[in-house]
Design a protein around this motif. Structure first.
Motif, PDB file in Angstrom:
ATOM      1  N   SER A 268      23.799 114.376  -3.146  1.00 24.07           N
ATOM      2  CA  SER A 268      23.499 113.198  -3.954  1.00 24.07           C
ATOM      3  C   SER A 268      24.464 113.192  -5.131  1.00 24.07           C
ATOM      4  N   ASP A 269      24.955 111.993  -5.479  1.00 25.33           N
ATOM      5  CA  ASP A 269      25.934 111.914  -6.558  1.00 25.33           C
ATOM      6  C   ASP A 269      25.852 110.532  -7.188  1.00 25.33           C
ATOM      7  N   ALA A 270      25.936 110.497  -8.507  1.00 20.28           N
ATOM      8  CA  ALA A 270      25.815 109.226  -9.224  1.00 20.28           C
ATOM      9  C   ALA A 270      26.982 108.286  -8.943  1.00 20.28           C
ATOM     10  N   ARG A 271      28.074 108.806  -8.362  1.00 23.49           N
ATOM     11  CA  ARG A 271      29.238 107.971  -8.075  1.00 23.49           C
ATOM     12  C   ARG A 271      29.141 107.229  -6.745  1.00 23.49           C
ATOM     13  N   ILE A 272      28.072 107.457  -6.001  1.00 20.61           N
ATOM     14  CA  ILE A 272      27.941 106.839  -4.674  1.00 20.61           C
ATOM     15  C   ILE A 272      27.969 105.313  -4.743  1.00 20.61           C
ATOM     16  N   PRO A 273      27.266 104.647  -5.659  1.00 18.77           N
ATOM     17  CA  PRO A 273      27.352 103.174  -5.702  1.00 18.77           C
ATOM     18  C   PRO A 273      28.769 102.670  -5.927  1.00 18.77           C
ATOM     19  N   ALA A 274      29.527 103.325  -6.823  1.00 18.03           N
ATOM     20  CA  ALA A 274      30.924 102.920  -7.045  1.00 18.03           C
ATOM     21  C   ALA A 274      31.761 103.191  -5.794  1.00 18.03           C
ATOM     22  N   LEU A 275      31.468 104.289  -5.102  1.00 14.07           N
ATOM     23  CA  LEU A 275      32.179 104.596  -3.863  1.00 14.07           C
ATOM     24  C   LEU A 275      31.936 103.510  -2.824  1.00 14.07           C
ATOM     25  N   ILE A 276      30.692 103.072  -2.689  1.00 16.38           N
ATOM     26  CA  ILE A 276      30.365 102.042  -1.697  1.00 16.38           C
ATOM     27  C   ILE A 276      31.106 100.748  -2.021  1.00 16.38           C
ATOM     28  N   ARG A 277      31.074 100.325  -3.281  1.00 14.44           N
ATOM     29  CA  ARG A 277      31.775  99.089  -3.661  1.00 14.44           C
ATOM     30  C   ARG A 277      33.267  99.218  -3.408  1.00 14.44           C
ATOM     31  N   ARG A 278      33.805 100.399  -3.642  1.00 15.08           N
ATOM     32  CA  ARG A 278      35.242 100.642  -3.402  1.00 15.08           C
ATOM     33  C   ARG A 278      35.566 100.493  -1.925  1.00 15.08           C
ATOM     34  N   LEU A 279      34.760 101.048  -1.071  1.00 11.05           N
ATOM     35  CA  LEU A 279      35.013 100.987   0.370  1.00 11.05           C
ATOM     36  C   LEU A 279      34.824  99.574   0.909  1.00 11.05           C
ATOM     37  N   VAL A 280      33.853  98.835   0.360  1.00  8.92           N
ATOM     38  CA  VAL A 280      33.637  97.453   0.793  1.00  8.92           C
ATOM     39  C   VAL A 280      34.828  96.589   0.406  1.00  8.92           C
TER      40      VAL A 280
ATOM     41  N   ALA B 259      25.678  96.799   1.161  1.00  8.21           N
ATOM     42  CA  ALA B 259      24.452  96.420   0.460  1.00  8.21           C
ATOM     43  C   ALA B 259      23.270  97.268   0.923  1.00  8.21           C
ATOM     44  N   ARG B 260      23.201  97.510   2.222  1.00 12.08           N
ATOM     45  CA  ARG B 260      22.091  98.308   2.758  1.00 12.08           C
ATOM     46  C   ARG B 260      22.164  99.754   2.271  1.00 12.08           C
ATOM     47  N   LEU B 261      23.361 100.329   2.286  1.00 10.97           N
ATOM     48  CA  LEU B 261      23.508 101.718   1.854  1.00 10.97           C
ATOM     49  C   LEU B 261      23.273 101.859   0.358  1.00 10.97           C
ATOM     50  N   THR B 262      23.669 100.849  -0.413  1.00 12.52           N
ATOM     51  CA  THR B 262      23.418 100.891  -1.853  1.00 12.52           C
ATOM     52  C   THR B 262      21.918 100.936  -2.135  1.00 12.52           C
ATOM     53  N   ALA B 263      21.151 100.171  -1.363  1.00 15.83           N
ATOM     54  CA  ALA B 263      19.697 100.139  -1.558  1.00 15.83           C
ATOM     55  C   ALA B 263      19.036 101.473  -1.193  1.00 15.83           C
ATOM     56  N   MET B 264      19.753 102.315  -0.451  1.00 15.37           N
ATOM     57  CA  MET B 264      19.192 103.593  -0.019  1.00 15.37           C
ATOM     58  C   MET B 264      19.376 104.695  -1.055  1.00 15.37           C
ATOM     59  N   GLY B 265      20.075 104.383  -2.157  1.00 15.81           N
ATOM     60  CA  GLY B 265      20.182 105.377  -3.221  1.00 15.81           C
ATOM     61  C   GLY B 265      21.534 106.050  -3.282  1.00 15.81           C
ATOM     62  N   ILE B 266      21.564 107.270  -3.787  1.00 15.21           N
ATOM     63  CA  ILE B 266      22.830 107.947  -4.095  1.00 15.21           C
ATOM     64  C   ILE B 266      23.095 109.132  -3.171  1.00 15.21           C
TER      65      ILE B 266
END
Length: 519
Positions: free
Chosen positions: A204-216, A227-234
């Motif tokens: 788990s890492d607090a940077r996961i949401p930024a990582l997801i937006r970067r990959l999208v 969007a689905r993975l972001t809703a699942m947390g970090i």
């Protein structure tokens, strides 16, 4: 009547051209045309010296008459509006408002702007020799005054401009990629990815949401999945790991889903820097002659990948090892027409002096080396630095393609490790592919491999080898792929163009291999 002294013709313009100009003046009563003709040399002298020759040649072809009607200016503006797709800014070449505000000078300045822009599309903004230590490729050359004159006469100005830039799929796909990245910038780009500790799968890492937006943002992950993975947390789960592997592969990194130093550096690059990197690679492609041999070998030294083209199509690719940052593989275009089975290695003096002779006679004997007439030579054999085959290039500054006994280096992400030559993965099979059109030549090669005899075998044809440096290109999946600027050539080109650039530095993922002293 104007005299020759006033016109400044001298030796630069022939009497024939003068006669055409006089005839053209006699045929028109348009005061504007007369005024343009009378003030030609004064206006020409106000243009940049680099453009004056082309402008004079253009108007010589036109009988020294003005050409820019309102309709032609509108078409020229349409052509200028397409500058972004070439990684260029329209404002750097055209200022139509300023031209309209100075009608007396607008005619010739418009021609100068059109020819200057055409020169950049056809040959690039920078001479490659000024930013690369050794660059010997075939340059593109175009008769721009004639081309512009012909395009205006045939009312095909936009098509002419677009045809000046490369039209091959590599350029056009990268051009489309640049347009996409510029749109990303206008839409706000992607978030900054903060570098820190390695993110391991399952963590788990607090940077996961930024990582997801970067990959999208770049398409490594769909918007819906993001969007689905972001809703699942970090949590760094399996789906996100798959997307990261795609990102890693696109950037030439080890696709292990571990978000370590190299991956984090690539993630931290800004949208602006990636767009600028694409623009630099579009510039490099504009340097090159448009016609290429339908059968050729192209080595991208930035990506350490080789592609073999046959009948104008890519039919085979291999990983390669190329020159290290201290021993860079140059940009060359040379033919080769023979392969050498089981080649000995005539060690270059600098390698012998710095890396071999200081180790003493015992080392030479252990490496099957000897000295003849002051030259260190390594006999052919299973541990020989050139492996079982060498591809000889003509007049290539001792740069050639060859096999290697050090196979493990092909598994590294950073494969810039040689003294400048190109080590080819599965080189023996690649040699067999090149010789396969003539079964008798292939048989000679196979027999030499079986007997371990040193034998030079002609390919029966010349095959062009091009050593290129692409740090941004479109991969087989239609994605823009990036590589680190391991030779600092992007940095030098950006500086020459006045472009600010902050690209990630490469991470060397391979320890030095003992006795790896090959070329």
């Amino acid at each position: 009547m104007m005299n020759r002294r006033q016109l400044g013709f001298g030796a630069a313009v022939t009497a024939f051209a003068s006669a055409i100009g006089l005839a053209a003046r006699a045929q028109t009563r348009d005061p504007g045309a007369v005024a343009f003709y009378d003030g030609f040399n004064d206006q020409l002298a106000r243009l940049p010296a680099t453009l004056q020759g082309d402008v004079r040649a253009f108007y010589e072809l036109n009988g020294w008459r003005p050409v820019w009607t309102p309709e032609r200016l509108r078409v020229l503006q349409t052509a200028a509006d397409r500058a972004e797709r070439h990684g260029l800014a329209r404002k750097d070449y055209f200022d139509f408002e300023a031209l309209a505000a100075a009608p007396d000078a607008a005619e010739m300045r418009t021609t100068a702007a059109a020819l200057g822009y055409a020169r950049v599309l056809s040959e690039g903004r920078i001479r490659p020799e000024t930013v690369e230590d050794l660059w010997e490729m075939q340059k593109n050359r175009v008769d721009l005054p004639f081309g512009l004159n012909d395009a205006l006469a045939q009312n095909r100005l936009v098509d002419w401009f677009e045809g000046l830039a490369p039209t091959d799929i590599g350029y056009t796909n990268l051009s489309a990629g640049y347009v996409r990245y510029r749109k990303l910038i206008r839409d706000g780009g992607w978030p900054v990815f903060r570098q820190g500790e390695t993110i391991e799968p399952g963590m788990s890492d607090a940077r996961i949401p930024a990582l997801i937006r970067r990959l999208v943002a770049e398409g490594d992950l769909s918007a819906a999945d993001g969007a689905r993975l972001t809703a699942m947390g970090i949590v760094y789960g399996p789906e996100l790991q798959t997307a990261v592997r795609g990102f890693q592969g696109r950037h030439g990194l080890v696709a292990d889903a571990r978000i370590g130093t190299g991956t984090q550096r690539s993630l931290s690059a800004s949208t602006e820097d990636r767009a600028r990197q694409i623009a630099l690679n579009l510039e490099r492609r504009r340097w090159l002659k448009r016609e290429v041999a339908p059968e050729r070998i192209e080595v991208n030294t930035a990506a350490a990948i080789m592609v073999y083209w046959k009948d104008g199509r890519p039919v085979h690719s291999n990983r390669v090892v190329v020159g290290s940052p201290a021993n860079q593989t140059p940009s060359l275009e040379k033919p080769f027409a023979s392969v050498v089975a089981n080649p000995p290695w005539y060690v270059p003096a600098s390698i012998a002096r710095n890396e071999i002779l200081p180790r003493g006679p015992g080392y030479l004997a252990s490496q099957n080396m000897y000295i003849s007439n002051g030259t260190v030579i390594q006999r052919a054999g299973p541990t020989a630095a050139l492996g079982y085959v060498k591809f000889e290039l003509r007049d290539s500054y001792a740069i050639f393609l060859h096999d290697t006994p050090t196979k493990s280096t092909f598994n590294l992400a950073m494969r810039q490790r040689s003294h400048g030559c190109v080590r080819v993965q599965d080189a023996v099979e690649f040699a067999r592919l090149l010789l396969s059109p003539d079964p008798s030549l292939l048989e000679q090669f196979d027999i030499a491999q079986d007997t371990r005899e040193t034998k030079r075998i002609s390919t029966g044809r010349e095959i062009s080898v091009r050593l290129l440096y692409w740090t941004a290109f479109v991969d087989g999946q239609g994605r823009v792929a990036f590589r680190e600027d391991v030779y600092d050539r992007d940095a030098r080109l950006a500086e020459a163009l006045g472009i600010a650039l902050n690209l990630p530095r490469p991470v060397n993922d391979g320890a030095r291999i003992a006795n790896d002293v090959g070329p």
